[in-house]
Design a protein around this motif. Structure first.
Motif, PDB file in Angstrom:
ATOM      1  N   MET A 377       0.832  -1.202   0.000  1.00  0.00           N
ATOM      2  CA  MET A 377       0.000   0.000   0.000  1.00  0.00           C
ATOM      3  C   MET A 377       0.870   1.257   0.000  1.00  0.00           C
ATOM      4  N   ALA A 378       1.962   1.231   0.763  1.00  0.00           N
ATOM      5  CA  ALA A 378       2.900   2.356   0.751  1.00  0.00           C
ATOM      6  C   ALA A 378       3.528   2.517  -0.635  1.00  0.00           C
ATOM      7  N   ASP A 379       3.897   1.395  -1.234  1.00  0.00           N
ATOM      8  CA  ASP A 379       4.467   1.451  -2.586  1.00  0.00           C
ATOM      9  C   ASP A 379       3.470   2.044  -3.577  1.00  0.00           C
ATOM     10  N   LEU A 380       2.179   1.727  -3.394  1.00  0.00           N
ATOM     11  CA  LEU A 380       1.159   2.241  -4.302  1.00  0.00           C
ATOM     12  C   LEU A 380       0.989   3.754  -4.137  1.00  0.00           C
ATOM     13  N   ILE A 381       1.032   4.234  -2.902  1.00  0.00           N
ATOM     14  CA  ILE A 381       0.964   5.682  -2.674  1.00  0.00           C
ATOM     15  C   ILE A 381       2.093   6.385  -3.417  1.00  0.00           C
ATOM     16  N   ARG A 382       3.273   5.827  -3.334  1.00  0.00           N
ATOM     17  CA  ARG A 382       4.418   6.414  -4.041  1.00  0.00           C
ATOM     18  C   ARG A 382       4.220   6.343  -5.552  1.00  0.00           C
ATOM     19  N   GLU A 416       8.767  -1.945   7.575  1.00  0.00           N
ATOM     20  CA  GLU A 416       8.917  -1.915   6.116  1.00  0.00           C
ATOM     21  C   GLU A 416       7.935  -0.942   5.478  1.00  0.00           C
ATOM     22  N   MET A 417       6.711  -0.871   6.012  1.00  0.00           N
ATOM     23  CA  MET A 417       5.739   0.063   5.451  1.00  0.00           C
ATOM     24  C   MET A 417       6.131   1.504   5.768  1.00  0.00           C
ATOM     25  N   LEU A 418       6.552   1.742   7.016  1.00  0.00           N
ATOM     26  CA  LEU A 418       6.974   3.086   7.387  1.00  0.00           C
ATOM     27  C   LEU A 418       8.207   3.513   6.584  1.00  0.00           C
ATOM     28  N   ALA A 419       9.165   2.608   6.446  1.00  0.00           N
ATOM     29  CA  ALA A 419      10.392   2.947   5.717  1.00  0.00           C
ATOM     30  C   ALA A 419      10.095   3.283   4.260  1.00  0.00           C
ATOM     31  N   ALA A 420       9.155   2.572   3.666  1.00  0.00           N
ATOM     32  CA  ALA A 420       8.798   2.849   2.277  1.00  0.00           C
ATOM     33  C   ALA A 420       8.225   4.247   2.115  1.00  0.00           C
ATOM     34  N   LEU A 421       7.667   4.805   3.199  1.00  0.00           N
ATOM     35  CA  LEU A 421       7.122   6.156   3.182  1.00  0.00           C
ATOM     36  C   LEU A 421       8.088   7.173   3.783  1.00  0.00           C
ATOM     37  N   TYR A 430      15.305  -0.802  14.167  1.00  0.00           N
ATOM     38  CA  TYR A 430      15.251  -1.344  12.812  1.00  0.00           C
ATOM     39  C   TYR A 430      15.998  -0.423  11.847  1.00  0.00           C
ATOM     40  N   HIS A 431      15.757   0.864  11.997  1.00  0.00           N
ATOM     41  CA  HIS A 431      16.304   1.825  11.043  1.00  0.00           C
ATOM     42  C   HIS A 431      17.828   1.868  11.107  1.00  0.00           C
ATOM     43  N   ARG A 432      18.366   1.729  12.292  1.00  0.00           N
ATOM     44  CA  ARG A 432      19.826   1.775  12.462  1.00  0.00           C
ATOM     45  C   ARG A 432      20.491   0.662  11.658  1.00  0.00           C
ATOM     46  N   GLU A 433      19.904  -0.516  11.694  1.00  0.00           N
ATOM     47  CA  GLU A 433      20.475  -1.647  10.950  1.00  0.00           C
ATOM     48  C   GLU A 433      20.325  -1.434   9.449  1.00  0.00           C
ATOM     49  N   THR A 434      19.182  -0.886   9.040  1.00  0.00           N
ATOM     50  CA  THR A 434      18.944  -0.644   7.620  1.00  0.00           C
ATOM     51  C   THR A 434      19.929   0.376   7.058  1.00  0.00           C
ATOM     52  N   GLU A 435      20.246   1.390   7.848  1.00  0.00           N
ATOM     53  CA  GLU A 435      21.136   2.447   7.371  1.00  0.00           C
ATOM     54  C   GLU A 435      22.557   1.962   7.105  1.00  0.00           C
ATOM     55  N   ARG A 436      22.901   0.816   7.705  1.00  0.00           N
ATOM     56  CA  ARG A 436      24.252   0.281   7.488  1.00  0.00           C
ATOM     57  C   ARG A 436      24.381  -0.413   6.125  1.00  0.00           C
ATOM     58  N   LYS A 437      23.253  -0.661   5.473  1.00  0.00           N
ATOM     59  CA  LYS A 437      23.257  -1.415   4.226  1.00  0.00           C
ATOM     60  C   LYS A 437      23.030  -0.479   3.037  1.00  0.00           C
ATOM     61  N   PRO A 438      23.455  -0.884   1.850  1.00  0.00           N
ATOM     62  CA  PRO A 438      23.154  -0.096   0.654  1.00  0.00           C
ATOM     63  C   PRO A 438      21.636   0.039   0.486  1.00  0.00           C
ATOM     64  N   ASP A 439      21.171   1.188   0.033  1.00  0.00           N
ATOM     65  CA  ASP A 439      19.739   1.453  -0.113  1.00  0.00           C
ATOM     66  C   ASP A 439      19.451   1.821  -1.562  1.00  0.00           C
ATOM     67  N   ALA A 442      16.772   4.592  -2.307  1.00  0.00           N
ATOM     68  CA  ALA A 442      16.869   5.900  -1.659  1.00  0.00           C
ATOM     69  C   ALA A 442      16.507   7.050  -2.594  1.00  0.00           C
ATOM     70  N   GLU A 443      17.103   7.100  -3.792  1.00  0.00           N
ATOM     71  CA  GLU A 443      16.872   8.229  -4.680  1.00  0.00           C
ATOM     72  C   GLU A 443      15.438   8.262  -5.189  1.00  0.00           C
ATOM     73  N   LEU A 444      14.922   7.093  -5.583  1.00  0.00           N
ATOM     74  CA  LEU A 444      13.542   7.045  -6.065  1.00  0.00           C
ATOM     75  C   LEU A 444      12.579   7.417  -4.943  1.00  0.00           C
ATOM     76  N   ARG A 445      12.841   6.923  -3.738  1.00  0.00           N
ATOM     77  CA  ARG A 445      11.975   7.244  -2.602  1.00  0.00           C
ATOM     78  C   ARG A 445      11.965   8.747  -2.341  1.00  0.00           C
ATOM     79  N   LYS A 446      13.140   9.362  -2.414  1.00  0.00           N
ATOM     80  CA  LYS A 446      13.233  10.806  -2.193  1.00  0.00           C
ATOM     81  C   LYS A 446      12.403  11.570  -3.220  1.00  0.00           C
ATOM     82  N   ASP A 447      12.506  11.172  -4.479  1.00  0.00           N
ATOM     83  CA  ASP A 447      11.729  11.839  -5.525  1.00  0.00           C
ATOM     84  C   ASP A 447      10.230  11.605  -5.334  1.00  0.00           C
ATOM     85  N   ASP A 448       9.858  10.361  -5.038  1.00  0.00           N
ATOM     86  CA  ASP A 448       8.438  10.042  -4.868  1.00  0.00           C
ATOM     87  C   ASP A 448       7.815  10.831  -3.719  1.00  0.00           C
ATOM     88  N   LEU A 449       8.565  11.004  -2.644  1.00  0.00           N
ATOM     89  CA  LEU A 449       8.013  11.595  -1.425  1.00  0.00           C
ATOM     90  C   LEU A 449       8.129  13.104  -1.373  1.00  0.00           C
TER      91      LEU A 449
END
Length: 581
Positions: A377-382, A416-421, A430-439, A442-449
């Motif tokens: 649903m978050a992906d659809l909003i984007r 996962e739903m919150l992060a997608a938004l 959760y976010h701390r662990e995610t930030e350590r990994k390649p994303d 990121a760029e598409l999410r920034k543009d979408d949001l």
């Protein structure tokens, strides 16, 4: 998940007029039940209003009362603290103690394994014997359970060793519940239902087809513990002039009763925690679809020899048109559609209703839901924002969410739903662990949001515990299942925003494009949550929410009373080991 593409064509006659009014598509074309005209829908906000309306309808019943629910407590009082018990009300109507005898049918989900942990049929015991899941227990009034309660509030005890009541202060209810199921009059029939092996095999196959083998544990759990989660009440369906229905988020359990005030201390709440929940009352042609859903479920839950004899010929002969004129006597009617999740019939029209409405949104979306953990649903909003901006529509858009901080299951899916938004920081572990990994997103999410403004909030009650002087804060549990789009469309019912409700469990919602009703929902709820009148401008209202959330954070840090229940969503808990929904 993709947008629903609509390619309907139609012919316009310009003989008498040269203009036409068109609207975006709000109804699900592939749903089992079509949209129906002239329905009168009454919002029922919180248990005080909802349960009083249910009581009054059943009390006036002259022909039949049918109940489908996930949870059922015969000892609850729909009008607490001293009103008639639900079990007594149903027995009184079935035996004709104050008028003609009424046929009463009650259908509740029961899974012997799942119910060890979820005490949703209070006191039915082993195979309806009354008492605990192990049987009748010791003595007719034996509590069999503890006297605790979570966080200082009352609670229903565990199914395994609790014999039919709440954990505290109601020994009479324990005895009442243990006996209620064992001596039902002929006009009151109680059935339970579950998924058979074929159903579960089908759910497993459908989940593998939709999601592959990436989450085998969740796929198995969704099939093994799929629940019948619908909440529908029908009264006097046989008589269209009297017929009334309820599409509910509320279960028939005592802890679902509360007022709009959500007071920290409430004698009428019988010691239970504050509870936010929503239902609605309906008249009109959609009752025909509620009845079809009910009869199908009732027959499937019964024995083969009882299925055709249960329903009078007159009842089966009624059509949706028979409910048009009676509904008009009760107010302005609206178009509405009954949507479901019914995996046995491959019906996921609730999800499709959300897909359509999200695709149509141009100003705001409002989610008030027990869960917020369906990433698609978050992906659809984007996706919608991306397409709109690509077509030149660059106006700001607003998303408001009122939900709960997850207490166990579903935390990974919530993140996962919150992060997608772009809201992953609300769950820092959760976010701390995610930030350590390649994303790579990121760029598409920034543009979408860009231009997408989001509040994610939860609700708190505040007060002073007995014997203490310092202010304490308690969660107001959000059990609502409401979605609004643009002061135009709403859908309400039993469906949560998670995989179970959208894909596997049986659910039932009403979907309705009605500006007046959608605005009524929004204004009433936002008055409760913010403690003031909503502003006309959604942009201004978004700013007002932000100020309330900011101020409340400051007041909580000082141990002071809040200005309203609305607070920021923040989950500092450790990462869960399981990703199951």
């Amino acid at each position: 998940m993709e947008l629903i593409e609509t390619t309907d064509t139609f012919t316009l006659s310009l003989t008498n007029k040269r203009d036409v009014v068109s609207t975006l598509p709000w109804f699900v074309p592939q749903a089992k039940y079509p949209p129906r005209p002239a329905n009168v829908v009454v919002p029922l906000i919180n248990g005080e209003m909802a349960f009083a309306a249910v009581y009054d309808a059943i009390d006036k019943a002259r022909h039949s009362v049918e109940i489908i629910s996930w949870g059922f407590d015969p000892s609850m009082r729909l009008k607490p603290p001293h009103g008639e018990r639900l079990g007594d009300l149903l027995r009184r109507k079935a035996t004709g103690q104050d008028g003609p005898a009424v046929q009463v049918r009650v259908l509740i989900w029961k899974n012997a394994l799942a119910n060890l942990g979820e005490n949703n049929i209070i006191g039915d015991g082993l195979m309806g014997s009354g008492g605990t899941a192990l049987g009748s227990g010791v003595g007719p009034t034996s509590a069999g359970g503890g006297s605790g309660g979570q966080a200082g509030f009352n609670d229903y005890g565990g199914k395994l060793d609790n014999s039919a009541g709440v954990q505290r202060d109601d020994d009479e209810a324990r005895a009442y519940n243990r006996n209620w199921y064992t001596d039902l009059p002929p006009g009151l029939e109680f059935r339970t239902r579950d998924y058979n092996l074929a159903d579960r095999t089908s759910i497993t196959a459908q989940q593998i087809a939709r999601r592959g083998l990436a989450g085998p544990a969740q796929t198995i759990a969704l099939a093994a513990f799929a629940s019948h989660h619908q909440k529908v009440i029908l009264v006097d369906y046989e008589s269209p002039e009297d017929a009334i229905g309820f599409v509910m988020g509320h279960n028939l359990l005592r802890n679902y009763w509360d007022t709009d005030a959500h007071e920290y201390h409430s004698e009428a709440r019988l010691g239970f925690a504050p509870w936010q929940d929503l239902s609605c009352q309906v008249r009109g042609p959609v009752l025909y679809d509620l009845n079809e859903n009910l009869m199908t479920a009732w027959d499937k839950a019964g024995s083969w020899w009882s299925r055709s004899a249960d329903w009078p010929t007159k009842r089966k002969a009624l059509t949706s048109d028979d409910f048009l004129a009676p509904a008009r006597e009760h107010g302005q009617g609206v178009m509405a559609q009954i949507c479901r999740t019914q995996s046995q019939e491959n019906d996921r029209s609730i999800l499709d209703a959300y897909r359509l409405a999200i695709g149509n949104g141009r100003v705001y979306l409002y989610f008030e839901n027990q869960y917020f953990r369906y990433k698609e649903m978050a992906d659809l909003i984007r996706q919608v924002r991306r397409k709109l901006k690509g077509g030149g529509w660059k106006r700001d858009f607003y998303v408001f969410v009122v939900t709960n901080v997850p207490d166990g299951h579903g935390r990974t899916n919530t993140y996962e739903m919150l992060a997608a938004l772009g809201q992953g920081q609300r769950m820092p572990e959760y976010h701390r662990e995610t930030e350590r990994k390649p994303d790579p997103d990121a760029e598409l999410r920034k543009d979408d949001l860009e231009g997408l403004n989001i509040h994610v909030a939860t609700l708190k009650s505040w007060g002073t515990p007995h014997g203490q002087s310092e202010i304490d804060y308690k969660d107001i549990y959000v059990h609502s299942k409401l979605f609004l789009a643009d002061d135009v469309f709403f859908t309400l019912g039993s469906a949560n925003i998670n995989v179970r409700s959208m894909e596997t469990d049986s659910e039932l919602n009403i979907a309705c494009p009605s500006p007046s009703l959608t605005r009524q929902w929004r204004e009433h709820l936002w008055r409760i949550h913010t403690g003031g009148e909503p502003r006309e401008s959604i942009e201004d209202e978004f700013e007002r929410w932000g100020k309330i959330i900011e101020d409340n954070a400051e007041y909580m840090s000082r141990g002071q009373p809040l200005i309203a229940p609305l607070i920021d969503f923040h989950d500092p808990g450790e990462k869960a080991w399981s990703a199951m929904d």
